[in-house]
Design an enzyme around this catalytic site. Sequence first.
Site, short mmCIF file in Angstrom:
data_model
loop_
_atom_site.label_atom_id
_atom_site.label_comp_id
_atom_site.label_asym_id
_atom_site.label_seq_id
_atom_site.Cartn_x
_atom_site.Cartn_y
_atom_site.Cartn_z
N HIS A 20 40.24 42.58 48.46
CA HIS A 20 40.42 43.77 49.29
C HIS A 20 39.90 43.49 50.70
O HIS A 20 38.82 42.90 50.86
CB HIS A 20 39.64 44.96 48.72
N TYR A 137 35.57 52.39 37.24
CA TYR A 137 36.53 51.33 37.55
C TYR A 137 35.73 50.18 38.18
O TYR A 137 35.35 50.25 39.35
CB TYR A 137 37.59 51.88 38.51
N LYS A 191 36.59 50.83 32.88
CA LYS A 191 37.67 49.85 33.03
C LYS A 191 37.20 48.72 33.93
O LYS A 191 36.57 48.95 34.95
CB LYS A 191 38.88 50.54 33.66
N LYS A 193 38.64 45.69 36.27
CA LYS A 193 39.76 44.98 36.90
C LYS A 193 39.53 43.49 36.71
O LYS A 193 38.54 42.94 37.22
CB LYS A 193 39.82 45.33 38.38
N ASP A 222 41.91 45.03 32.59
CA ASP A 222 43.22 44.97 33.25
C ASP A 222 43.38 43.66 34.01
O ASP A 222 43.00 43.55 35.17
CB ASP A 222 43.35 46.15 34.22
N PRO A 223 43.92 42.64 33.36
CA PRO A 223 44.10 41.34 34.05
C PRO A 223 45.26 41.32 35.04
O PRO A 223 45.61 40.24 35.55
CB PRO A 223 44.35 40.37 32.89
N ASN A 224 45.87 42.44 35.30
CA ASN A 224 46.92 42.54 36.32
C ASN A 224 48.04 41.52 36.11
O ASN A 224 48.61 40.99 37.06
CB ASN A 224 46.34 42.37 37.72
N GLU A 247 45.18 46.53 29.28
CA GLU A 247 46.16 46.92 30.29
C GLU A 247 46.77 45.69 30.97
O GLU A 247 46.06 44.87 31.56
CB GLU A 247 45.47 47.80 31.35
N ASN A 270 50.77 49.61 33.93
CA ASN A 270 51.32 50.22 35.13
C ASN A 270 52.07 49.16 35.93
O ASN A 270 52.30 49.33 37.11
CB ASN A 270 50.23 50.84 36.02
N ASP A 294 51.47 57.52 37.74
CA ASP A 294 50.95 57.49 39.11
C ASP A 294 51.94 58.27 39.95
O ASP A 294 53.06 57.81 40.16
CB ASP A 294 50.81 56.05 39.60
N HIS A 321 47.05 55.65 36.62
CA HIS A 321 46.72 54.54 37.50
C HIS A 321 46.15 55.07 38.81
O HIS A 321 46.39 56.21 39.20
CB HIS A 321 48.01 53.75 37.75
N SER A 322 45.41 54.23 39.50
CA SER A 322 44.88 54.60 40.81
C SER A 322 44.97 53.42 41.76
O SER A 322 44.96 52.27 41.35
CB SER A 322 43.41 55.01 40.64
N ASN A 323 45.11 53.73 43.02
CA ASN A 323 44.89 52.79 44.12
C ASN A 323 43.69 53.30 44.91
O ASN A 323 43.27 54.44 44.71
CB ASN A 323 46.10 52.76 45.06
N HIS A 350 39.65 54.79 42.07
CA HIS A 350 38.88 53.91 42.96
C HIS A 350 37.88 54.72 43.81
O HIS A 350 37.20 54.15 44.66
CB HIS A 350 39.82 53.19 43.95
N ARG A 403 48.65 46.13 53.39
CA ARG A 403 47.71 45.50 52.46
C ARG A 403 48.16 44.07 52.19
O ARG A 403 49.31 43.83 51.86
CB ARG A 403 47.69 46.31 51.15
#
Lengths: 423, 423
Positions: A20, A137, A191, A193, A222-224, A247, A270, A294, A321-323, A350, A403
């Site tokens: 980030h 999170y 959770k 990330k 959540d391993p994305n 997730e 998500n 979302d 889900h969230s951002n 978040h 981003r």
Amino acid sequence: MIVTPIAVGDPPLLNAAGLHAPYALRTIVELISEDGVSGISEIPGSDKTTQALRDAATVVVGRDPYALTGLEQALRGRFGEDVDDQRGLQPWDQRQLVHMFSALEVACLDMVGRATNRPVVDLLGGRARDRVDFSAYLFFKHAGAGGPLGTGTDPSASGWPAARQAEALDPTGIVAQAEAMCEVYGFRSIKLKAGALDPEIEVESMRALRLAFGDRVPLRIDPNAVWSVDTAIRWGKELEGILEYYEDPTRGQEGMARVRQSVDIPLATNMCTTSFDDLPGSVRLGSEDIILSDHHYWGGLRASIELGRFCRSFGLGLSMHSNSHVGISLAAMTHLAAAVPNLTYALDTHYPWQSDEVIVGGELQFVDGSLAVPEGPGLGVELDRDALARLHQNYLDCGLSHRDDEVEMQKVEPGWTFQSTRW
Amino acid sequence: MIVTPIAVGDPPLLNAAGLHAPYALRTIVELISEDGVSGISEIPGSDKTTQALRDAATVVVGRDPYALTGLEQALRGRFGEDVDDQRGLQPWDQRQLVHMFSALEVACLDMVGRATNRPVVDLLGGRARDRVDFSAYLFFKHAGAGGPLGTGTDPSASGWPAARQAEALDPTGIVAQAEAMCEVYGFRSIKLKAGALDPEIEVESMRALRLAFGDRVPLRIDPNAVWSVDTAIRWGKELEGILEYYEDPTRGQEGMARVRQSVDIPLATNMCTTSFDDLPGSVRLGSEDIILSDHHYWGGLRASIELGRFCRSFGLGLSMHSNSHVGISLAAMTHLAAAVPNLTYALDTHYPWQSDEVIVGGELQFVDGSLAVPEGPGLGVELDRDALARLHQNYLDCGLSHRDDEVEMQKVEPGWTFQSTRW
């Protein structure tokens, strides 16, 4: 119609896409009616989104806030179908038209709520519950607070503000982060990330959380989607009995379905099922047990209600889900979740990571990890004009146009590149 | 909350379940708020439905018309889940709780629309279209006008009123009925209720309609599921190239899927997929191409919007089913259809068959087979108190407590019994 990009301080959080930046970008939309009733909303920000929304003003201004189907048709007529569909390639979603409509729909519903003196939840069918549970999170992170401090820290901080800026790159750091966050917010589920460090460290962190919190606190990882199917199955088996849900351990509906057949943990997504067009594949392949809604990405609050009905009909669970976001989105998420009977999982947020707020009164207050549906008409939150001006100045000053976690990561680890499957 | 059963004149129409009685039963629901705003709706009537709705008053009165999710939860709490689930065994639907909620939801939305000075279509997301197309709905029938005349006829009638009471038991009669109905209402598509006579006569009637109207008028046939799979395939093949869609030729999702694999006509249903719980089976088996929505049976207008989203997501067509009804339901159907972008088929309506009306101003007026969304707030129709009183007296006088087409048929053909598969 007023479109204002803002930048809010965001710590150096690690994820599968990189790191980030010191600021998370959001775009604030305000609609003001002829008779002075306003409606606001907030979506993930970028120069492109800001420009697209400003371009949309020709279609939006003069319309009726109730005429949402017509608005969607008009936007499609003006901009055509989505062409920049990057879903699945990045952890976040780039569908311009859906984003734009989502932002406008929420602002219209806020306006309608204010005009009729009704909370948005009532425009969605009314409350299924009065309070909405959220989840802690957690992130692996470098030391740093984000915002004007950047990678620096405020040494006078203590408690959660200190933990927010502390490094967390191992199980011990993650447990400390969880304990500090849960102490302040009262979250009763957690959770992590993942997809940022070696899977062994991430799985070990889940075991450490389980040891620290016991089985009373549901855990998610959540391993994305950057784990291969084999990696996801291997570590998934290690996590059986520990997780509430798993997730997006791997990429795509086919891969998710293979993991789901081999691992005895509910799978959530998500990333592989992120739009109504993905639902037939989800049903055919059985790619997940739980869909993370979302409203920013599914086409607004009403579309999210429709997703809720789908999940109920097909026996799927529903989470959210969230951002990175501030209080306008948090209010919208809370109204939505209060309206959907089967949104029974604690929502992602978040919110604890953002130290800036754009609404009057500052941060919305969690009690035991839950938020009450905001009082008052519409979303129940008001824009703080001074904060908006300050955060807009942040946007102008920070030099970020969109981003890009990969570029941020390269500042720390030169040559680092995003890999859609890393482990 | 006021619940008023009414009986409206209905001609002796034939269908798979038997014969229409001289009166069709409807139940009218009125909700009146503390501040004098009212909301109305109409659903299929019976003593049981009337009593159930009256029993529901303890749950309904004092509630907020926006709090629809809470109302549904409260009804379920009061009455439990549906126990009398006769779906599939009769051509119409008996699910008490869904019926009750549908009736109450429409009345609540009418009330909200009146309170906010907005048409119901706006509470559903606004208009996707300004006018809604309906289809001619043909029946084999005995001579007779229904209502006070019963099986008698008014010899002074001409045009459609004469055709409405004329016998139609063969292709010639059906074509004459179609021509008279289309001349008055301007319908540009035609449906034949079949499953009443030998399939050969019914298929021959479709051929006769095609000859009479050419290929500019889409045609549908609905055998109400009383044909075997083999019969449905055999006659379906005869109808290829003639039909717009083939509605419920046989019973059940499995049977429908088999017919669909063998016949090159889109299959439609309002019998094998009639609730959200049926959607997984529909997807798994591929039982139909088109679902006929019906807000009375799917849980109201908002649930029907959700069904629309499902159909769009899964590439299914969407049409609309009808029962004998008067203007309140017709107005609700029109608001709903105007709001759903993908409701592109002309809607069914029994409206031309009913000679009674309960709304101020009498019958809603079709132009070229379509209706404009009613003007004014809410549903845009008002109860005619004199008509309501008269039609309620009909109900008290007519001696019918529920729809029973089998008993009516036995009056004409002693010993006749309903068969779930007749041919």
